[in-house]
Scaffold this active site. Structure first.
Site, PDB file in Angstrom:
ATOM      1  N   HIS A  85       0.598  -1.353  -0.328  1.00 14.69           N
ATOM      2  CA  HIS A  85      -0.006  -0.009   0.125  1.00 14.69           C
ATOM      3  C   HIS A  85       0.670   0.960   0.052  1.00 14.69           C
ATOM      4  CE1 HIS A  85       0.405  -0.115   4.686  1.00 14.69           C
ATOM      5  NE2 HIS A  85      -0.048   0.880   4.221  1.00 14.69           N
ATOM      6  N   ASN A 212      -8.977  -5.267   6.496  1.00 15.60           N
ATOM      7  CA  ASN A 212      -8.511  -3.990   7.366  1.00 15.60           C
ATOM      8  C   ASN A 212      -8.796  -3.536   8.037  1.00 15.60           C
ATOM      9  OD1 ASN A 212      -6.803  -2.063   7.016  1.00 15.60           O
ATOM     10  ND2 ASN A 212      -7.998  -0.608   5.971  1.00 15.60           N
ATOM     11  N   TRP A 213      -8.219  -3.951   9.486  1.00 15.20           N
ATOM     12  CA  TRP A 213      -7.900  -2.840  10.764  1.00 15.20           C
ATOM     13  C   TRP A 213      -8.143  -4.427  11.261  1.00 15.20           C
ATOM     14  CZ3 TRP A 213      -5.140   0.680  11.760  1.00 15.20           C
ATOM     15  CH2 TRP A 213      -4.928   1.632  10.877  1.00 15.20           C
ATOM     16  N   ASP A 221       0.465  -8.076   1.985  1.00 16.33           N
ATOM     17  CA  ASP A 221       1.475  -6.528   1.905  1.00 16.33           C
ATOM     18  C   ASP A 221       2.917  -5.533   1.838  1.00 16.33           C
ATOM     19  OD1 ASP A 221       0.674  -3.513   1.811  1.00 16.33           O
ATOM     20  OD2 ASP A 221      -0.550  -3.326   3.597  1.00 16.33           O
ATOM     21  N   ASN A 327      -9.502   3.457   4.205  1.00 16.74           N
ATOM     22  CA  ASN A 327      -8.433   3.504   5.499  1.00 16.74           C
ATOM     23  C   ASN A 327      -9.136   4.350   6.485  1.00 16.74           C
ATOM     24  OD1 ASN A 327      -5.893   2.075   6.245  1.00 16.74           O
ATOM     25  ND2 ASN A 327      -4.744   3.851   6.174  1.00 16.74           N
ATOM     26  N   GLY A 655       1.902   5.382   9.937  1.00 20.33           N
ATOM     27  CA  GLY A 655       3.418   5.897   9.662  1.00 20.33           C
ATOM     28  C   GLY A 655       4.678   5.055   9.286  1.00 20.33           C
ATOM     29  N   ASN A 656       3.871   3.833  11.020  1.00 15.45           N
ATOM     30  CA  ASN A 656       4.602   2.977  11.063  1.00 15.45           C
ATOM     31  C   ASN A 656       4.276   1.666   8.975  1.00 15.45           C
ATOM     32  OD1 ASN A 656       4.375   2.725  14.444  1.00 15.45           O
ATOM     33  ND2 ASN A 656       6.578   2.164  13.306  1.00 15.45           N
ATOM     34  N   SER A 657       3.716   2.006   8.956  1.00 16.32           N
ATOM     35  CA  SER A 657       3.709   1.253   7.640  1.00 16.32           C
ATOM     36  C   SER A 657       4.325   0.845   7.217  1.00 16.32           C
ATOM     37  CB  SER A 657       2.123   1.726   6.956  1.00 16.32           C
ATOM     38  OG  SER A 657       1.209   1.004   7.093  1.00 16.32           O
ATOM     39  N   PHE A 673       1.918  -3.563   8.591  1.00 15.35           N
ATOM     40  CA  PHE A 673       1.390  -2.885   7.821  1.00 15.35           C
ATOM     41  C   PHE A 673       0.339  -2.014   8.670  1.00 15.35           C
ATOM     42  CE2 PHE A 673      -1.920  -6.023   6.644  1.00 15.35           C
ATOM     43  CZ  PHE A 673      -1.642  -6.914   6.870  1.00 15.35           C
ATOM     44  N   ASP A 674      -0.443  -2.807   9.775  1.00 17.39           N
ATOM     45  CA  ASP A 674      -1.851  -2.646  10.162  1.00 17.39           C
ATOM     46  C   ASP A 674      -1.798  -3.104  11.849  1.00 17.39           C
ATOM     47  OD1 ASP A 674      -4.345  -2.003  10.317  1.00 17.39           O
ATOM     48  OD2 ASP A 674      -4.764  -2.845   9.532  1.00 17.39           O
TER      49      ASP A 674
HETATM   50  N1  ASP Z   1      -2.181   1.118   8.087  1.00 18.95           N
HETATM   51  C1  ASP Z   1      -1.411   2.156   9.186  1.00 18.95           C
HETATM   52  C2  ASP Z   1       0.038   2.634   8.169  1.00 18.95           C
HETATM   53  O1  ASP Z   1       0.102   3.126   6.770  1.00 18.95           O
HETATM   54  C3  ASP Z   1      -0.736   1.814  10.173  1.00 18.95           C
HETATM   55  C4  ASP Z   1      -1.193   1.323  11.632  1.00 18.95           C
HETATM   56  O2  ASP Z   1      -2.051   2.249  10.950  1.00 18.95           O
HETATM   57  O3  ASP Z   1      -0.946   0.833  12.742  1.00 18.95           O
HETATM   58  O4  ASP Z   1       1.048   3.615   8.806  1.00 18.95           O
END
Ligand code: ASP
Length: 727
Positions: A85, A212-213, A221, A327, A655-657, A673-674
């Site tokens: 993503h 998602n989530w 991903d 998202n 941002g940790n993605s 990723f999530d």
């Molecule tokens: N999906 C989030 C991201 O794009 C990661 C998260 O929110 O845990 O950074």
């Protein structure tokens, strides 16, 4: 050794028993304050100084920031691992209905085939300097909150400008917890980033918005990019003569993967969290911001999804806008649900009462904290009076693309006429190329019939704001709608406006980018005219927000210092887009009574979810290969299959993605990723019971490359040190 940190860490171990959860997105230098023995007991096998030395720098420098995401170097030739993503916009840029890379995925068989990502930049950390004293000294005595904000912003811009006088630097002054500390982050920015590999969408986004989530998850991903540099290794704009960038540090890939209870650590650039917010600020988010965001984005998504379902061109044009809004919309609902489920507001109010009472008794450690807390609450309450109007004005750029483009052009024309140091940071000369690239790239993101519907929606919402008791009406909108509040009647006016504007024409827009405000006005372009009117409102809103931020920079540090003193243990600062490390263990969780979620999923589970219908339509090649997965060299001996995703209790956020997930030796075992649904609201507080992040196991990537791409992927596997090696 810092005994307080050791005591805190051991205390945590004692209370959490085997769970070993550790809250905290630690800054690299904080890692050195943690007790090395304790870190070793957690599972860290290398010396902490290997991660980050006392002079700054170390293995963690292999983690880079890329387009709002994180990524990690995994080879000496600039290969980066991140999420599908996070690479999606490059796929979108190169996709057409005839060559649909979004659907099919992409593999460059040779470096020459790698696809440039316009607007993608790899930001590599270089040096961090504490500039708190300088920033604080810049505020003149007696400054009101607006002047205070402006003085701080100006100082930050001066520091950035001085830092960027060095060649190829990208610098930023990051604010920690409202102003407890200010750090100058110096990075090297590489603008030539190319896509090497991305799986088909049906793998990279398997489960789509349904999954998602949430957990259990079966999403591939992942994506691979490569950073290019000038032949001497310096950052350079995209050019054929550029060569793969040789990073100072890279993370080796660990083919052995992870197992339950195993130690992992995540390194990356978490965006924004709100744990240092007061209860009043959290309530504003929970009661107004997130519900408003989810309702607004849902309405826009309905319009965009209906268009995509009918029309191939719309589907490709709108793909990444839909993905982003979806998202955020689901995240907003997750925040509301999580805040309620975790009783976060009540708990926060309870802890605040305790700290207020403590602060009143400990003036020596908490001078001014009570008054600061109360003033913050008052200021937040004041914002409620104009909430609906401010919220719509603030969010409208996320909807209709032509309006977003027109507003950017108008603001840019106004700002670029000022001396650089006086401009808003986003419109300073250092951001000229970024703005121009965005204005160009957005051409492929527009779909005029859908954007007309979105613009109608925005104008109808603004026109519906009450005229009394406090006049919320926006003059520019009133002039346009001319008394019409009915959506159906507004639509022909919007169609007419869009058929007469030149903002949607790329060649004209490029010219507009170089024009002055007077020249833009002289065009009498109806969309630009509307944007000039709305921009005046946005400026007034900005001034109010800046004043508020000035107050925050005065009040939050006072309050937060009391919070930290009361805690008597280290408190990691809220996320602010800077480099952080979080420690964790692979483990399952219980989302509700009677349910235990195991922490790993497998290729067998991918097949089990397959229905043939999106988002659960496994590509035929993967379906055919899956039965042999248990016999492949990437299969996990205990799971007896190739692992796909895993859970850990890392402290992460947006941002940790793309954050590389490392084992105790600093080797890559996965990519984050999530988070799970119950953990979306961890932005407001860490709950060890449900704090679970979701990562893709690197063995799934390796298996996909080897099994589905065969010979074409061999050079990549060799580059990662994985060709023909038994895990
Ligand atoms: N999906 C989030 C991201 O794009 C990661 C998260 O929110 O845990 O950074």
């Amino acid at each position: 050794m810092n005994h307080r940190i050791l005591a805190f860490a051991l205390g945590l171990l004692a209370v959490s028993g085997g769970a070993m959860a550790v809250e905290g997105k630690w800054t690299p230098s904080q890692i050195l304050e943690l007790d090395p023995q304790w870190l070793h007991a957690q599972g860290l096998e290398v010396a902490p100084e290997t991660l980050w030395s006392r002079d700054g720098g170390g293995l963690l420098e292999a983690a880079v920031r890329i387009s709002g995401c994180s990524a990690g170097f995994i080879s000496a030739r600039g290969l980066l691992i991140t999420n599908h993503h996070c690479a999606f916009s490059i796929l979108q840029q190169h996709s057409t209905p005839q060559r649909d890379l979004i659907t099919d995925g992409f593999l460059a068989r040779t470096p020459a085939e790698e696809l440039p990502g316009s607007g993608s930049r790899a930001t590599i950390p270089h040096r961090v300097t504490d500039v708190t004293a300088e920033v604080e000294a810049a505020v003149p005595a007696g400054a009101d909150d607006l002047a205070r904000f402006q003085a701080i912003e100006r100082k930050k811009k001066e520091l950035v400008a001085a830092c960027e006088r060095q060649e190829s630097r990208r610098c930023e002054v990051a604010t920690f917890d409202g102003g407890v500390r200010y750090l100058l982050n110096e990075s090297l920015e590489y603008p030539d980033v190319r896509l090497v590999y991305a799986p088909p969408r049906a793998v990279g986004e398997y489960g789509g918005e349904v999954d998602n989530w949430s957990w259990p998850r079966h999403t591939g991903d992942f994506a691979l990019l490569r950073v290019y540099a000038a032949p001497d290794g310096r950052p350079a704009a995209r050019a054929d003569g550029n060569v793969p960038y040789p990073p100072k540090h890279s993370f080796p890939v660990a083919a052995r993967g992870v197992e339950p209870d195993g130690f992992v650590m995540l390194v990356g650039y978490p965006g924004r969290t709100f744990r240092s917010f007061t209860a009043a600020e959290m309530a504003e988010r929970a009661e107004l911001y997130y519900p408003g965001l989810s309702a607004l984005y849902r309405a826009w998504l309905d319009l965009m999804e209906a268009a995509s379902a009918k029309d191939e061109t719309a589907r490709i044009a709108l793909a990444d806008r839909i993905k982003g809004l979806e998202n955020n919309e689901k995240n907003a609902r997750g925040q509301v649900a999580g805040i309620r489920r975790g009783h976060i507001l009540e708990r926060k109010a309870g802890s605040e009462r305790e700290i207020l009472a403590w602060a009143a008794r400990h003036q020596d450690q908490a001078a001014g904290a009570v008054a600061a807390h109360d003033e913050l609450a008052r200021r937040v309450a004041e914002r409620r009076c104009t909430w609906d109007r401010d919220f719509l004005l603030d969010r409208m750029k996320q909807g209709p693309k032509p309006l977003d483009l027109a507003l950017t052009l108008v603001r840019w024309a106004g700002e670029k006429a000022k001396p650089d140091i006086e401009r808003e940071p986003d419109y300073q000369e250092r951001n000229r190329d970024i703005l121009r690239e965005r204005l160009e790239r957005d051409q492929k993101r527009m779909h005029l019939p859908t954007d007309a519907a979105l613009l109608t929606d925005v104008l109808a919402r603004l026109a519906a704001l009450p005229a009394a008791p406090a006049d919320s009406r926006v003059p520019a909108v009133e002039a346009f709608v001319g008394g019409t509040r009915d959506r159906a009647a507004l639509r022909p006016r919007v169609d007419d406006l869009l058929s007469h504007t030149q903002v949607t024409d790329l060649a004209e827009r490029k010219k507009m980018f170089d024009e002055s405000a007077e020249q833009l006005q002289a065009r009498h372009d109806p969309l630009l005219d509307l944007a000039f009117g709305l921009d005046a409102e946005l400026k007034a809103l900005k001034e109010r927000n800046d004043r508020f931020e000035g107050a925050v920079s005065r009040l939050r540090p006072r309050w937060q210092r009391a919070v930290i003193a009361h805690a008597g243990k280290p408190v990691a600062p809220d996320a602010n887009g800077t480099l952080r490390l979080t420690l964790a263990h692979v483990q399952g969780y219980s989302p509700r009574d009677g349910v235990w979620m195991r922490p790993q999923t497998t290729v067998g589970g991918v097949v089990e979810k397959h229905t043939g219908e999106e988002p659960f339509a496994v590509p035929p090649a993967l379906l055919a290969a899956a039965p042999q997965a248990p016999r492949s060299r990437w299969a996990d001996p205990k799971l007896k299959d190739v692992p796909v995703n895993f859970l850990a209790d890392a402290d992460t956020t947006g941002g940790n993605s793309g954050s590389p997930v490392l084992n105790g030796r600093g080797e890559v075992v996965g990519v984050n990723f999530d988070r799970v649904w119950e953990n979306v609201a961890n932005d407001f507080g860490y709950d060890p019971g449900v704090a679970r992040n979701v990562s893709v196991d690197v063995r799934y990537l390796l298996w996909m490359l080897e099994t589905l791409k065969g010979e074409a992927a061999r050079p990549l596997l060799e580059e990662m040190g994985m060709a023909g090696k038994a895990p």
